[in-house]
Design an enzyme around this catalytic site. Structure first.
Site, mmCIF file in Angstrom:
data_model
loop_
_atom_site.group_PDB
_atom_site.id
_atom_site.type_symbol
_atom_site.label_atom_id
_atom_site.label_comp_id
_atom_site.label_asym_id
_atom_site.label_seq_id
_atom_site.Cartn_x
_atom_site.Cartn_y
_atom_site.Cartn_z
ATOM 1 N N LYS A 274 -24.583 10.323 -19.708
ATOM 2 C CA LYS A 274 -25.415 10.617 -18.531
ATOM 3 C C LYS A 274 -25.534 9.332 -17.737
ATOM 4 O O LYS A 274 -26.510 8.627 -17.777
ATOM 5 C CB LYS A 274 -26.781 11.176 -18.898
ATOM 6 C CG LYS A 274 -27.506 10.405 -19.978
ATOM 7 C CD LYS A 274 -28.880 10.980 -20.181
ATOM 8 C CE LYS A 274 -29.523 10.473 -21.453
ATOM 9 N NZ LYS A 274 -29.632 9.063 -21.591
ATOM 10 N N ASP B 112 -22.683 8.590 -26.180
ATOM 11 C CA ASP B 112 -22.838 8.184 -24.780
ATOM 12 C C ASP B 112 -21.535 7.650 -24.224
ATOM 13 O O ASP B 112 -20.674 7.211 -24.971
ATOM 14 C CB ASP B 112 -23.793 6.970 -24.709
ATOM 15 C CG ASP B 112 -25.214 7.349 -24.986
ATOM 16 O OD1 ASP B 112 -25.532 8.534 -24.920
ATOM 17 O OD2 ASP B 112 -26.007 6.418 -25.274
ATOM 18 N N MET C 66 -30.125 -2.082 -16.805
ATOM 19 C CA MET C 66 -29.930 -1.176 -15.659
ATOM 20 C C MET C 66 -30.423 -1.838 -14.373
ATOM 21 O O MET C 66 -31.142 -1.232 -13.584
ATOM 22 C CB MET C 66 -30.665 0.151 -15.896
ATOM 23 C CG MET C 66 -30.071 0.920 -17.075
ATOM 24 S SD MET C 66 -31.042 2.339 -17.568
ATOM 25 C CE MET C 66 -32.301 1.580 -18.561
ATOM 26 N N GLY D 281 -25.946 0.303 -27.873
ATOM 27 C CA GLY D 281 -26.916 -0.740 -28.210
ATOM 28 C C GLY D 281 -27.827 -0.306 -29.335
ATOM 29 O O GLY D 281 -27.380 0.195 -30.357
#
Ligand code: SAH
Length: 480
Positions: free
Chosen positions: A288, A266, A403, A320
């Site tokens: 992404k 990621d 988020m 994470g």
């Protein structure tokens, strides 16, 4: 994988070497050791562990040396000082001496007898030096900094210790024991190499399981059935990369990276973390990011599966912990549906990283009875409307929002409307555990405006709750 044929020359020349690491068999050979102190006792035990016949010359041996000589048959204690005649026929000589002058005498006597010599802590007088040792005998790793920095050597040793499973010992011993059976099959070079590659893969993957005769039989059987069998079977490991600091990888994660053929990562994963992968591994970025166009989850899952089907060992590095807001479920289902073996290695989730770096307990007694991780980002990018408002406004809870920056104003507005105390402490941690970590603090009612003016660009966690009322610490963090 090294595809070089034995008749092909290596292309790169070796750089200058300060010393040559050689592995000296001493079993049954006489070794001279001068000195009776604790340091000499440790050297005597080390030399005795190789099976050498250690003759220790010490006029006044200390308690540790006397004990070593009592406990170990192959240490002979001679209660007098060494003489030049004592060096005759020795394989090595080690002197733990009192002074430079005595060290020079010792060295000269050893050299006159043609015996390689080490004078403890006097590198200038040494023919050879002792390195730090990582012992998985018959696998033995020696580390030398050529006397530059022993502490550095010890740290390197500690790191190697951490990644090499203890079980390696048994597998290396099995390799020795099985070698005759493999040789007896008269395999051609390539097939033999394939056997040892598979042996190595199994040893590394299952290092903590004892090797058995059944393993040998199974490995040999794979050679017999190679022609009939299809392509090699790949595997997938979902690995938690931690929140940023590469040192927060688990030992298991490092091992998985060290045996990966392909690493998909990621964009939250730090370059140093990706670099823990085997040098030959192919690295593929599959970020992404929230609102940017990039790989879709479907593409990533399909890529993982197709690489594994080609026989690759695929490591999917996820920021994470993979099982927390990482869409692991979709990747797991895809891999299992394809019949590919799967393993999951947990990681330090961002909330744990942020709490450690703030120095604030998320479950401070009296102030927090519950910790809850939520996401404030629904599929459509908006605040999910089915959040459990009673739980989130519970004054004795700590809420960590993943988020949650974009929707923070709406979230706070709604929390206040549902009855949350506007003075509840809040902290936004941007890039937790990275060297450039930032915090924005304030009562929850003021947090959205403060965040808007700070305008964070990195990943952020929002932490809310009375437990966060303490002063955040400025603890040392890693230097990328
Ligand atoms: N699986 C990850 C979370 C993935 S969701 C984990 O367990 O941590 C991505 C969100 O995680 C980011 O939007 C942000 O809210 C949070 N995040 C990840 N790394 C972070 C970090 N170093 N600092 C702050 N938040 C982080």
């Amino acid at each position: 994988m090294d595809q070089r044929r034995p008749d092909e020359a290596p292309t790169a020349r070796l750089g200058a070497l300060a010393t040559l690491p050689v592995f000296f068999r001493l079993s049954g050979k006489p070794v001279l050791l001068a000195g009776g102190g604790d340091g000499a006792a440790w050297k005597a035990e080390l030399l005795a562990a190789t099976g050498a016949q250690v003759r220790v010359f010490a006029a006044e041996p200390g308690a540790k040396m006397r004990q070593a000589a009592t406990d170990l048959d192959n240490i002979d204690l001679v209660s007098r000082a060494w003489t030049p005649a004592d060096f005759a026929g020795c394989a090595l000589a080690v002197g733990d001496v009192e002074s430079d002058d005595e060290g020079r005498l010792f060295r000269d006597a050893a050299r006159a007898a043609g015996v390689p010599v080490n004078v403890v802590d006097r590198p200038a007088l040494c023919d050879f030096q002792f390195g730090s040792i990582v012992e998985r005998s018959p696998v033995v790793i020696g580390i030398s900094t050529d006397g530059a920095a022993p502490v550095f050597g010890q740290e390197i040793r500690a790191r190697i210790e951490a990644v090499l499973p203890q079980g390696l010992r048994a597998w290396a011993a099995a390799a020795k024991a099985w070698r005759p059976a493999v040789m007896a099959r008269n395999l051609d070079f390539r097939t033999r190499r394939r056997f040892w590659e598979r042996f190595t893969r199994r040893a590394m993957d299952q290092a903590d399981a004892q090797p058995t005769e059944a393993d040998l039989a199974a490995l040999l059987a794979t050679l017999d059935t190679d022609a009939a069998a299809g392509p090699a079977r790949g595997s997938v490991v979902l690995v938690g990369a931690g929140p940023g600091d590469p040192d927060l990888l688990t030992v298991k994660a490092v091992r998985a990276l060290q045996s990966a053929d392909v690493v998909l990562y990621d964009d939250l994963v730090s370059p140093r973390t990706v670099n823990a992968a085997r040098r030959e591994a192919t690295r593929i970025a599959v970020g992404k990011r929230g609102y940017k166009p990039s790989c879709t989850q479907e593409d990533i899952t399909a890529l993982i599966v197709s690489l594994a089907r080609e026989g690759k060992r695929v490591v999917r590095l996820k920021g994470g912990d993979p099982m927390i807001f990482g869409r692991a479920g979709e990747e797991i289902a895809g891999v299992l549906a394809a019949g590919v073996p799967l393993e999951i290695i947990p990681g330090v989730t961002a909330a744990a990283g942020a709490a450690a770096s703030l120095g604030l307990s998320l479950t401070e007694r009296e102030t927090a009875r519950r910790v809850q991780f939520i996401t404030a980002h629904a599929r459509n990018g908006r605040l999910p409307d089915d959040l459990a408002w009673a739980a989130l406004t519970d004054p004795r809870s700590t809420t960590v929002v993943y988020m949650g920056v974009k929707t923070l104003p709406v979230l706070v507005e709604r929390l206040l409307a549902e009855g949350l105390d506007p003075q509840t402490p809040g902290i936004v941690v941007e890039r937790a555990t990275w060297p450039d970590e930032r915090r924005i603090t304030g009562p929850i009612v003021d947090l959205p405006a403060r965040v808007a003016s700070a305008n964070p660009a990195g990943p952020c966690l929002v932490l809310i709750g009375a437990a966060l009322g303490g002063a955040p610490l400025a603890l040392d963090r890693f230097r990328g």
